[in-house]
Design a protein around this motif. Structure first.
Motif, short mmCIF file in Angstrom:
data_model
loop_
_atom_site.label_atom_id
_atom_site.label_comp_id
_atom_site.label_asym_id
_atom_site.label_seq_id
_atom_site.Cartn_x
_atom_site.Cartn_y
_atom_site.Cartn_z
N ASP A 98 -3.05 -7.11 -3.50
CA ASP A 98 -3.76 -6.91 -3.40
C ASP A 98 -4.08 -6.10 -4.11
OD1 ASP A 98 -2.39 -6.73 -0.91
OD2 ASP A 98 -2.07 -4.86 -0.73
N ASP A 114 -6.33 -2.62 -5.13
CA ASP A 114 -7.03 -0.80 -5.45
C ASP A 114 -7.62 0.05 -5.70
OD1 ASP A 114 -5.45 -0.29 -2.28
OD2 ASP A 114 -4.96 -1.76 -3.18
N THR A 138 0.60 -0.64 0.04
CA THR A 138 0.07 0.27 0.00
C THR A 138 1.08 1.55 -0.09
OG1 THR A 138 -1.61 -1.52 1.09
CG2 THR A 138 -1.49 1.26 0.59
N GLY A 147 -10.07 -5.04 3.92
CA GLY A 147 -9.37 -4.06 3.44
C GLY A 147 -10.54 -3.44 4.02
N TYR A 181 -8.88 3.63 8.08
CA TYR A 181 -10.74 3.20 6.96
C TYR A 181 -10.78 4.37 7.52
CZ TYR A 181 -7.46 -1.22 5.69
OH TYR A 181 -6.64 -2.17 4.83
N ILE A 187 -8.60 -4.50 -1.07
CA ILE A 187 -7.97 -5.72 -0.05
C ILE A 187 -6.97 -6.14 -0.54
CG2 ILE A 187 -10.90 -5.88 -0.12
CD1 ILE A 187 -10.01 -8.16 -2.88
N SER A 188 -6.41 -7.04 0.52
CA SER A 188 -5.45 -7.95 -0.01
C SER A 188 -5.48 -8.93 1.14
CB SER A 188 -4.23 -6.66 0.93
OG SER A 188 -3.18 -7.50 1.11
#
Length: 456
Positions: A126, A128, A82, A304, A283, A324-325
């Motif tokens: 990941d 995004d 990230t 995530g 988050y 998400i990961s």
């Protein structure tokens, strides 16, 4: 000279050829699924300047970093995907189209204590979606639909994506006058599945948070709202009108649940769960945790959520996102340990092994070239061994077919094709052999890398 005993460092996974093929099949399926949703692949350097990589890090994270000097340079190995993404977007902002959708599968490094299922070097996978100033709520619903598609394609059936919204939680704690403590409360509540309600209550009313018994009970009542998704959302409506942030979060949660159905995610595979908070203050909106129904003790296998500003440490531009990961190395380890890896998956490096039966290898070489040209993975065995040893090699390799080429076959313009699974051997034209092998390849292409125990 004394020999150095070979060893692999603790916390680093090193696989034999068969398991490595299984791992690669899973990674390739992830890449294929992410690409279906319009995500572009991205690769960033494993090594970054420490000042760039650690711009937002501190505390325990900084202690876990592999950091070193090379000449005058202060360098670090990336600890997640990230932060490098944030640097990448800030650096290449003018050249990117927004929303920017990327996937990345790569190794990351954390110098934490190695333990069962926890590694110091591991792959993360990941995805995004990054917006420029704004990012529509529909993206927060699409992300769990990708989780569903990904795990279904892998062969998992019994899993559940648990969805919540941080605005709902923050708004609720604001109703109780606990805004200043909301982050700490969420981190405690996040432990509920592991430690139980009684211990959560003890932590809430303990010296650190010092909540009243009434406040703790109200929090436990709130996070205990359960039922089908419509029942949970209906129960939350009773809190509407008491705080603006809560109302915004509830509207977002309603939208995500509605769109998830439109994205084709069955309700048995996702649920609104008010205990899901994600431990990071990072988050700000929708959050996700994914659990295997038969092994909740494993914890989340994919997590995530939504965040407001990806690159705030590198640029003044507002870049909200959602992602998400998947801890791919850990997931692979867990699936292997629980017997989920599909034994029917072909892990051989070749579809066919050619065994020349003549001194002159030219016909076998020409045949291997022809098969490779037809898209068939072909290995040519040229070692001077006994026939039994050659067949033993083929068997150990797990190759589906062995192709025998002797004087008789060359004279007739044919080949002897042996099915290693059934033991059946046929004399075929090259075209017939190609088609038979291709049919097996097509069938294997539909074999999922994961098979849940008891599944036919």
């Amino acid at each position: 000279m004394a020999k150095q005993k070979p060893r692999t460092l603790s916390g680093f996974m090193e696989l034999l050829p068969g398991p490595q093929v299984r791992f690669e099949k899973i990674a390739e399926l992830l890449r294929r699924t992410y690409s279906l949703y319009g995500f572009t692949p991205l690769d960033t350097p494993v090594i970054e300047a420490s000042e760039v990589l650690l711009a937002k890090a501190g505390g325990e994270t900084e202690k876990q970093i592999y950091r070193f000097n090379k000449g005058d340079s202060d360098l670090s190995l990336r600890f997640d995907l990230t932060v490098p993404l944030a640097k990448y977007v800030a650096l290449h902002y003018a050249d990117l189209s927004f929303p920017f959708r990327r996937f990345q599968i790569g190794k990351v490094y954390r110098g934490e204590r190695a333990q069962r299922g926890r590694f110091r070097e591991f792959y993360q996978a990941d995805i995004d979606i990054i917006g420029d100033g704004r990012l529509d709520i529909a993206n927060e619903a699409e992300i769990p639909s990708i989780i569903y598609q990904t795990f279904t394609a892998l062969g998992l059936k019994r899993f559940q994506i648990r969805v919540n919204n941080r605005k709902v939680l923050s708004g609720f704690y604001a109703m109780l006058g606990l805004t200043d403590k909301s982050g700490d409360i969420m981190r405690v509540v996040d432990k509920l599945p592991k430690i139980g309600a009684d211990k959560v209550r003890d932590l809430l009313t303990g010296e650190v948070l010092a909540l009243s018994g009434e406040q703790a009970d109200e929090i436990l009542r709130f996070i205990s709202i359960t039922g089908c998704n419509n029942e949970v959302l209906s129960a939350l409506e009773e809190y509407r009108g008491r705080h603006e942030l809560f109302d915004t979060g509830l509207d977002e949660l309603n939208t995500v649940v509605k769109y998830l159905g439109a994205f084709g995610v069955p309700e048995e595979n996702f649920t609104v769960d008010l205990t899901i908070a994600r431990g990071l203050d990072y988050y700000t909106g929708t959050v996700y945790e994914t659990f295997m129904a038969d092994h909740p003790e494993i914890g989340s296998i994919c997590s995530g959520g939504r965040y407001d500003n990806l690159a705030e440490y590198y640029t003044d531009k507002q870049l909200p996102g959602v992602g998400i990961s998947i801890g791919l190395t850990r997931l692979f380890y867990v699936l292997d340990e629980q017997g989920y890896l599909n034994d029917a998956l072909n892990t051989s490096p070749a579809d066919v092994l050619i065994l020349p039966m003549t001194d002159d290898l030219s016909p076998a070489i020409a045949l291997a070239t022809r098969l490779r040209g037809a898209g068939i993975r072909t290995q040519l065995y040229t070692e001077q061994k006994k026939f039994k040893q050659k067949m033993s090699y083929a068997d150990k390799l797990g190759v589906p077919y062995v192709l025998l080429l002797g004087e008789d076959e060359i004279t007739q313009g044919k080949v002897s094709l042996k099915d290693m699974a059934t033991g059946e051997q046929e004399l075929l034209s090259v075209e017939e052999a190609v088609e038979k092998i291709r049919a097996a390849i097509r069938a294997d292409a539909n074999t999922a890398p994961i098979q849940e125990p008891g599944q036919d």
